[in-house]
Scaffold this motif. Structure first.
Motif, PDB file in Angstrom:
ATOM      1  N   GLU A 175      -6.552   2.697  -1.338  1.00 18.59           N
ATOM      2  CA  GLU A 175      -5.557   2.706  -2.417  1.00 18.59           C
ATOM      3  C   GLU A 175      -4.324   3.533  -2.068  1.00 18.59           C
ATOM      4  OE1 GLU A 175      -7.813   2.310  -6.548  1.00 18.59           O
ATOM      5  OE2 GLU A 175      -8.686   3.919  -5.316  1.00 18.59           O
ATOM      6  N   ILE A 176      -4.508   4.560  -1.239  1.00 18.53           N
ATOM      7  CA  ILE A 176      -3.400   5.372  -0.729  1.00 18.53           C
ATOM      8  C   ILE A 176      -3.766   5.811   0.688  1.00 18.53           C
ATOM      9  CG2 ILE A 176      -1.991   7.453  -1.008  1.00 18.53           C
ATOM     10  CD1 ILE A 176      -2.659   7.447  -3.967  1.00 18.53           C
ATOM     11  N   ALA A 177      -2.775   5.806   1.584  1.00 17.73           N
ATOM     12  CA  ALA A 177      -2.984   6.323   2.934  1.00 17.73           C
ATOM     13  C   ALA A 177      -2.131   7.566   3.145  1.00 17.73           C
ATOM     14  CB  ALA A 177      -2.642   5.267   3.973  1.00 17.73           C
ATOM     15  N   VAL A 178      -2.665   8.531   3.889  1.00 19.09           N
ATOM     16  CA  VAL A 178      -1.952   9.763   4.209  1.00 19.09           C
ATOM     17  C   VAL A 178      -1.913   9.880   5.731  1.00 19.09           C
ATOM     18  CG1 VAL A 178      -1.810  12.254   3.868  1.00 19.09           C
ATOM     19  CG2 VAL A 178      -2.860  10.814   2.101  1.00 19.09           C
ATOM     20  N   ILE A 179      -0.722   9.791   6.311  1.00 17.45           N
ATOM     21  CA  ILE A 179      -0.587   9.743   7.758  1.00 17.45           C
ATOM     22  C   ILE A 179       0.239  10.921   8.258  1.00 17.45           C
ATOM     23  CG2 ILE A 179       0.150   8.367   9.734  1.00 17.45           C
ATOM     24  CD1 ILE A 179      -2.158   7.110   8.178  1.00 17.45           C
ATOM     25  N   GLU A 180      -0.333  11.655   9.190  1.00 19.49           N
ATOM     26  CA  GLU A 180       0.314  12.815   9.796  1.00 19.49           C
ATOM     27  C   GLU A 180       1.028  12.395  11.079  1.00 19.49           C
ATOM     28  OE1 GLU A 180      -1.219  16.811  12.173  1.00 19.49           O
ATOM     29  OE2 GLU A 180      -2.469  15.961  10.593  1.00 19.49           O
ATOM     30  N   MET A 181       2.235  12.926  11.269  1.00 21.00           N
ATOM     31  CA  MET A 181       3.012  12.634  12.465  1.00 21.00           C
ATOM     32  C   MET A 181       3.376  13.935  13.170  1.00 21.00           C
ATOM     33  SD  MET A 181       5.547   9.698  10.914  1.00 21.00           S
ATOM     34  CE  MET A 181       5.673  10.541   9.321  1.00 21.00           C
ATOM     35  N   GLY A 182       3.052  14.039  14.456  1.00 22.26           N
ATOM     36  CA  GLY A 182       3.382  15.217  15.232  1.00 22.26           C
ATOM     37  C   GLY A 182       4.577  14.945  16.124  1.00 22.26           C
ATOM     38  N   ALA A 183       5.206  16.021  16.598  1.00 25.86           N
ATOM     39  CA  ALA A 183       6.360  15.865  17.478  1.00 25.86           C
ATOM     40  C   ALA A 183       6.514  17.075  18.374  1.00 25.86           C
ATOM     41  CB  ALA A 183       7.641  15.664  16.666  1.00 25.86           C
ATOM     42  N   SER A 184       6.776  16.831  19.630  1.00 23.69           N
ATOM     43  CA  SER A 184       7.098  17.902  20.570  1.00 23.69           C
ATOM     44  C   SER A 184       8.350  17.572  21.373  1.00 23.69           C
ATOM     45  CB  SER A 184       5.916  18.164  21.518  1.00 23.69           C
ATOM     46  OG  SER A 184       5.528  16.980  22.176  1.00 23.69           O
ATOM     47  N   HIS A 185       8.954  16.408  21.092  1.00 24.70           N
ATOM     48  CA  HIS A 185      10.180  15.979  21.755  1.00 24.70           C
ATOM     49  C   HIS A 185      11.134  15.384  20.714  1.00 24.70           C
ATOM     50  CE1 HIS A 185       7.105  15.961  24.952  1.00 24.70           C
ATOM     51  NE2 HIS A 185       8.104  16.403  25.707  1.00 24.70           N
ATOM     52  N   PRO A 186      12.429  15.329  21.008  1.00 28.78           N
ATOM     53  CA  PRO A 186      13.422  14.923  20.009  1.00 28.78           C
ATOM     54  C   PRO A 186      13.191  13.563  19.365  1.00 28.78           C
ATOM     55  CG  PRO A 186      14.515  15.947  21.877  1.00 28.78           C
ATOM     56  CD  PRO A 186      13.078  15.804  22.256  1.00 28.78           C
ATOM     57  N   LEU A 196       0.843  -1.197   0.000  1.00 27.55           N
ATOM     58  CA  LEU A 196       0.000   0.000   0.000  1.00 27.55           C
ATOM     59  C   LEU A 196       0.876   1.244   0.000  1.00 27.55           C
ATOM     60  CD1 LEU A 196      -2.873   1.331   0.411  1.00 27.55           C
ATOM     61  CD2 LEU A 196      -2.267   1.381   2.846  1.00 27.55           C
ATOM     62  N   PRO A 197       0.705   2.170  -0.941  1.00 29.36           N
ATOM     63  CA  PRO A 197       1.457   3.427  -0.898  1.00 29.36           C
ATOM     64  C   PRO A 197       1.004   4.278   0.289  1.00 29.36           C
ATOM     65  CG  PRO A 197       0.508   3.043  -3.077  1.00 29.36           C
ATOM     66  CD  PRO A 197      -0.135   2.080  -2.143  1.00 29.36           C
ATOM     67  N   VAL A 198       1.973   4.783   1.040  1.00 29.34           N
ATOM     68  CA  VAL A 198       1.671   5.629   2.195  1.00 29.34           C
ATOM     69  C   VAL A 198       2.460   6.922   2.089  1.00 29.34           C
ATOM     70  CG1 VAL A 198       1.845   5.878   4.706  1.00 29.34           C
ATOM     71  CG2 VAL A 198       1.105   3.703   3.724  1.00 29.34           C
ATOM     72  N   VAL A 199       1.763   8.044   2.259  1.00 32.95           N
ATOM     73  CA  VAL A 199       2.380   9.364   2.333  1.00 32.95           C
ATOM     74  C   VAL A 199       2.496   9.725   3.806  1.00 32.95           C
ATOM     75  CG1 VAL A 199       2.201  11.802   1.707  1.00 32.95           C
ATOM     76  CG2 VAL A 199       1.322  10.033   0.150  1.00 32.95           C
TER      77      VAL A 199
END
Length: 440
Positions: A151-162, A98-101
């Protein structure tokens, strides 16, 4: 129980939950435990409400009940994340990948994700992160929403620590990566701006190692430098200047972002020229998956923002520019720069503290106060202790009022109503600036 066996149960149920209150029947309940909550205490209740199974910590009392529907594991969060990672690579029934962005960034992550979703949905069945479920719990829950029809997944990743992105990227395993930008946010957790770049750059490192591609805003010096530092990284450039696009100045009659892209005029429902980069990113992602420019522009034009992000709403008394979901020095400066261009007769700014800036906090708030003095504004209402400290150091102009909380501001506005104005509302989530909106 190992991940493969747990996955067999997941394939039968098709969904998971970490909140017993949301159970409708058939879900696998993961009893997560944190500083202020313990899902293990609700395992039996979850089963009574219709959950097919309850995954609990092996050292919890729930694990001793002898119920065959209670599944003990060493750590429930770890089990949830491993299940999500396993699902990400095994979801397609024909064995294909599966293509993932995967995307991250200091500002604009969620808006960019929604624009990408809109563009790709013009051609594909897309599964994307819901809202801003982008942390160590939200990312696995988002991945487990993927179905065999996706067919395509779009996943957001957040960060507040290293190490936050490093904790998420292995689950997402993206084929195409994107950093929207890097700026001064969560400095209390990252330690410095260089710490921000290093943490966000993990997505570049991962994709470089695993052979995917990254989209890089070629107009952004920080991002181009970060990309150039990684030998072998395969990059695809985009950008407003890089691609010869044009941002059309807004006005009180035309307050939304408008752009000239190629032969097309794009009229969006987004407020703020800073969203132009988000638009270009979404178009660039679409291009990689064969979405025609005209279709991408139509999809972006149809997108209407929600959740207090780049929204413009009209009330009985005023026009509101609401961007109150989050705030940091770079996003606040961008919002003020955009507001400075507004030609409305009466302009009012309602700004709340920018949280998690550590030792730089007062200095950054002082910079915002100074910037406000350079903009033609009829009234400025500032909320929070950090703005209070900044005003003590810089001084308070005649058009500035300060309030300790958003509740105090709401009470003041109730007694001193504002009418006939264009009003910018922005602040960090914890300040809850939206509490003032009903009075506008």
């Amino acid at each position: 129980m190992n991940t493969e066996n747990l996955y067999s149960l997941f394939r039968q149920s098709g969904c998971v939950t970490t909140d017993s209150r949301t159970i409708k029947g058939g879900e696998i309940f993961f009893a997560l435990k944190g500083e202020n909550f313990d899902g293990n205490l609700y395992a039996e209740k979850a089963l009574e409400m219709g959950a097919s199974y309850a995954v609990v910590d092996a050292d919890s009392e729930a694990a001793t009940k002898g119920n065959e529907k209670i599944i003990p594991v060493e750590n429930t969060l770890d089990a949830l994340q491993k299940l999500a990672a396993y699902h990400r690579v095994n979801v397609k029934e024909d064995g294909s990948r599966l293509p993932v962005v995967g995307l991250t960034g200091t500002n604009g992550k969620t808006t960019t994700k929604e624009l990408i979703r809109s563009v790709l949905s013009s051609k594909y069945n897309v599964t994307a992160t819901q809202g801003n479920l982008n942390n160590d719990i939200g990312v696995p829950l988002s991945l487990l929403k993927i179905t065999p029809d996706t067919e395509i997944a779009v996943i957001e990743m957040g960060a507040s620590h290293p190490d936050d992105i490093a904790k998420l990227i292995w689950m997402v395993d993206p084929d195409l990566g994107l950093i929207t930008n890097v700026g001064k946010a969560h400095l209390l957790g990252f330690g410095s701006f260089e710490g921000v770049k290093k943490a966000k750059g993990v997505i570049y490192d991962y994709i470089c190692e695993h052979g995917g591609n990254v989209l890089v805003n070629m107009d952004d010096r920080n991002l181009t430098e970060m990309a150039s530092e990684r030998d072998g990284l395969k990059t695809i450039g985009y950008g407003i200047s890089f691609e010869g696009a044009e941002v059309i100045p807004s006005s009180s009659e035309q307050p939304f972002l408008r752009m000239k892209i190629g032969e097309y005029l794009l009229e969006t429902n987004l407020v703020g020229s800073y969203n132009a980069n988000n638009v270009m990113a979404a178009i660039a992602v679409g291009k990689q998956f064969g979405v025609e420019l005209k279709d991408a522009i139509d999809a972006i034009a149809a997108y209407v923002p929600t959740n207090n992000r780049s929204q413009m709403t009209k009330t009985e008394n005023n026009s509101l520019v609401v961007d109150a979901y989050n705030a940091n020095p770079s996003s606040m400066a961008a919002a003020l720069d955009n507001f400075a261009l507004d030609q409305s007769a009466v302009k009012v700014a309602l700004l709340g503290d920018m949280r998690e800036l550590g030792e730089e906090s007062v200095k950054e708030h002082e910079a915002i106060v100074k910037r406000l003095s350079e903009i033609r504004l009829d009234k400025i209402h500032l909320v929070g202790e950090e703005f209070g400290k900044a005003l003590d150091n810089v001084g308070k102009a005649d058009n500035v009022c300060w309030f300790k909380t958003s509740e105090e501001l709401a009470s003041f506005l109730s007694e001193n109503p504002v009418k006939g104005a264009t009003i910018l509302v922005k602040g960090s989530r914890g300040i809850q600036m939206e509490k003032a909106i009903p009075q506008l």
